[in-house]
Design an enzyme around this catalytic site. Sequence first.
Site, short mmCIF file in Angstrom:
data_model
loop_
_atom_site.label_atom_id
_atom_site.label_comp_id
_atom_site.label_asym_id
_atom_site.label_seq_id
_atom_site.Cartn_x
_atom_site.Cartn_y
_atom_site.Cartn_z
N GLU A 111 75.81 -11.79 -105.51
CA GLU A 111 76.57 -11.15 -104.42
C GLU A 111 77.07 -9.77 -104.83
OE1 GLU A 111 77.20 -12.52 -101.31
OE2 GLU A 111 76.03 -14.30 -101.76
N ILE A 112 76.24 -9.03 -105.56
CA ILE A 112 76.70 -7.72 -106.02
C ILE A 112 75.85 -6.57 -105.46
CG2 ILE A 112 78.02 -8.28 -108.10
CD1 ILE A 112 74.39 -7.45 -108.29
N GLY A 113 74.84 -6.89 -104.64
CA GLY A 113 74.09 -5.81 -103.99
C GLY A 113 72.59 -5.80 -104.23
N LYS A 114 72.01 -6.84 -104.84
CA LYS A 114 70.56 -6.83 -105.07
C LYS A 114 69.79 -6.66 -103.77
CE LYS A 114 70.22 -10.84 -107.04
NZ LYS A 114 71.66 -11.18 -106.92
N THR A 115 70.14 -7.46 -102.77
CA THR A 115 69.39 -7.38 -101.51
C THR A 115 69.66 -6.06 -100.80
OG1 THR A 115 69.48 -9.78 -101.31
CG2 THR A 115 68.90 -8.57 -99.33
N LYS A 138 61.29 -12.33 -101.73
CA LYS A 138 62.42 -13.09 -102.30
C LYS A 138 61.87 -14.51 -102.44
CE LYS A 138 66.85 -14.24 -103.12
NZ LYS A 138 67.91 -13.57 -103.88
N VAL A 192 67.23 -14.11 -108.24
CA VAL A 192 68.29 -14.93 -107.65
C VAL A 192 69.54 -14.85 -108.53
CG1 VAL A 192 68.98 -17.26 -106.95
CG2 VAL A 192 66.61 -16.56 -106.74
N GLY A 193 70.68 -14.55 -107.92
CA GLY A 193 71.93 -14.56 -108.66
C GLY A 193 71.92 -13.55 -109.80
N SER A 247 75.90 -0.62 -107.23
CA SER A 247 76.17 -0.70 -105.79
C SER A 247 77.67 -0.89 -105.60
CB SER A 247 75.39 -1.87 -105.19
OG SER A 247 75.45 -1.85 -103.79
N1 LIG Z 1 76.28 -0.42 -101.30
C1 LIG Z 1 76.57 -1.32 -100.35
N2 LIG Z 1 76.95 -0.90 -99.11
C2 LIG Z 1 77.26 -1.78 -98.13
N3 LIG Z 1 77.21 -3.13 -98.29
C3 LIG Z 1 76.83 -3.59 -99.49
C4 LIG Z 1 76.50 -2.73 -100.57
N4 LIG Z 1 76.17 -3.51 -101.64
C5 LIG Z 1 76.30 -4.78 -101.23
N5 LIG Z 1 76.69 -4.83 -99.94
C6 LIG Z 1 76.96 -6.04 -99.15
O1 LIG Z 1 77.60 -6.99 -100.00
C7 LIG Z 1 77.11 -8.30 -99.71
C8 LIG Z 1 76.47 -8.87 -100.98
O2 LIG Z 1 75.36 -8.03 -101.32
P1 LIG Z 1 73.89 -8.62 -101.49
O3 LIG Z 1 73.61 -9.67 -100.47
O4 LIG Z 1 72.97 -7.44 -101.52
O5 LIG Z 1 74.05 -9.28 -102.92
P2 LIG Z 1 72.96 -9.99 -103.83
O6 LIG Z 1 73.19 -9.51 -105.21
O7 LIG Z 1 71.63 -9.78 -103.25
O8 LIG Z 1 73.38 -11.54 -103.72
P3 LIG Z 1 72.48 -12.85 -104.06
O9 LIG Z 1 72.82 -13.19 -105.46
O10 LIG Z 1 72.97 -13.85 -103.07
O11 LIG Z 1 71.04 -12.50 -103.85
C9 LIG Z 1 76.14 -8.16 -98.55
O12 LIG Z 1 76.82 -8.36 -97.33
C10 LIG Z 1 75.68 -6.71 -98.66
O13 LIG Z 1 75.24 -6.16 -97.44
C1 LIG Z 2 74.29 -18.48 -103.11
C2 LIG Z 2 74.20 -17.18 -103.86
N1 LIG Z 2 74.38 -16.10 -102.92
C3 LIG Z 2 72.85 -17.02 -104.56
N2 LIG Z 2 71.78 -17.22 -103.62
C4 LIG Z 2 72.71 -17.98 -105.72
C5 LIG Z 2 73.60 -17.61 -106.86
C6 LIG Z 2 73.46 -18.55 -108.02
C7 LIG Z 2 74.37 -18.23 -109.17
C8 LIG Z 2 74.35 -19.28 -110.23
C9 LIG Z 2 75.12 -18.89 -111.45
O1 LIG Z 2 74.67 -18.00 -112.20
O2 LIG Z 2 76.21 -19.42 -111.67
MG LIG Z 3 70.26 -11.17 -102.58
#
Ligand SMILES: Nc1ncnc2c1ncn2[C@@H]1O[C@H](COP(=O)(O)OP(=O)(O)OP(=O)(O)O)[C@@H](O)[C@H]1O
Ligand SMILES: C[C@H](N)[C@H](N)CCCCCC(=O)O
Ligand SMILES: [Mg+2]
Length: 242
Positions: A12-16, A37, A122-123, A180
Amino acid sequence: MPALFIAGAGTEIGKTYVTAALTRRLIAEGRRVRTLKPLASGVPPLDHPDFAASDTARLLDAQGLAPTPETVAACSPWRYVAPLAPDQAAALEGRALALPDLVGWCRAEMARAEDILIIEGVGGLMSPVTPDATGLDWLKALGIPALLVSGSYLGAISHALTACETLRLHAVPLRAVAVSESPGAPTPPETVAAAIRPRVAAPVLCLGRDAPCPDELADVARGPQVSYPSRRDGTGEPGRAL
Ligand SMILES: Nc1ncnc2c1ncn2[C@@H]1O[C@H](COP(=O)(O)OP(=O)(O)OP(=O)(O)O)[C@@H](O)[C@H]1O
Ligand SMILES: C[C@H](N)[C@H](N)CCCCCC(=O)O
Ligand SMILES: [Mg+2]
């Protein structure tokens, strides 16, 4: 064929977000980009209202693809509903994934990619992907370089450097680190990037909130190799953390 694995310093730090921004940018330049993905948890069924917020839906949208049963399966063949580590989410559905199946599917995609292939992990880097393998095992088996995505929250510097060091110890080429911007972060993302940059022999760039893909990130994804700053020990070894 350039291929890039989008690894995370955490979840949840911005990968997607970064992957989608990069995909849009490269497609706008006329590149043929396939963004995948392969393994995703926290994905509701296609007919659920929350599906649109899933990684799969966001990455299809970035590729200009409508979400259909076919496009969803082609982007994310392994999808689980529970927002947990994928092996746990799979177990809740009475399912299990084996690393060779995941790697074999990705290798087939690499073999048939026409131009640029981007794979989001993932994660975090070492989140479990199967009962006995982590994302790092998956990345090493594919043998492609990584783009590490970090947040800018307090603690992100250590998380990013730990992931970079792990990649270095496992000889995974690091193409760049993308910071991000996290909501509510106590410093601008540039401050986090500035702390990471001298400690990593790869470009470190930032994406502010809702920012488009920076030029430097597109450069990283286009070519098989880019010029990196030299290591401080003077070896100039590219693509590795210090
Ligand atoms: N630079 C940014 N600007 C705006 N929104 C962002 C930015 N980076 C991340 N977000 C938002 O923060 C949330 C988490 O980001 P994202 O889904 O990209 O994380 P992730 O690392 O892909 O998570 P996962 O581990 O679930 O794949 C999302 O709602 C995304 O749109
Ligand atoms: C649900 C979440 N947004 C991701 N899809 C999965 C993250 C798994 C993290 C597991 C861990 O490292 O503890
Ligand atoms: Mg993601």
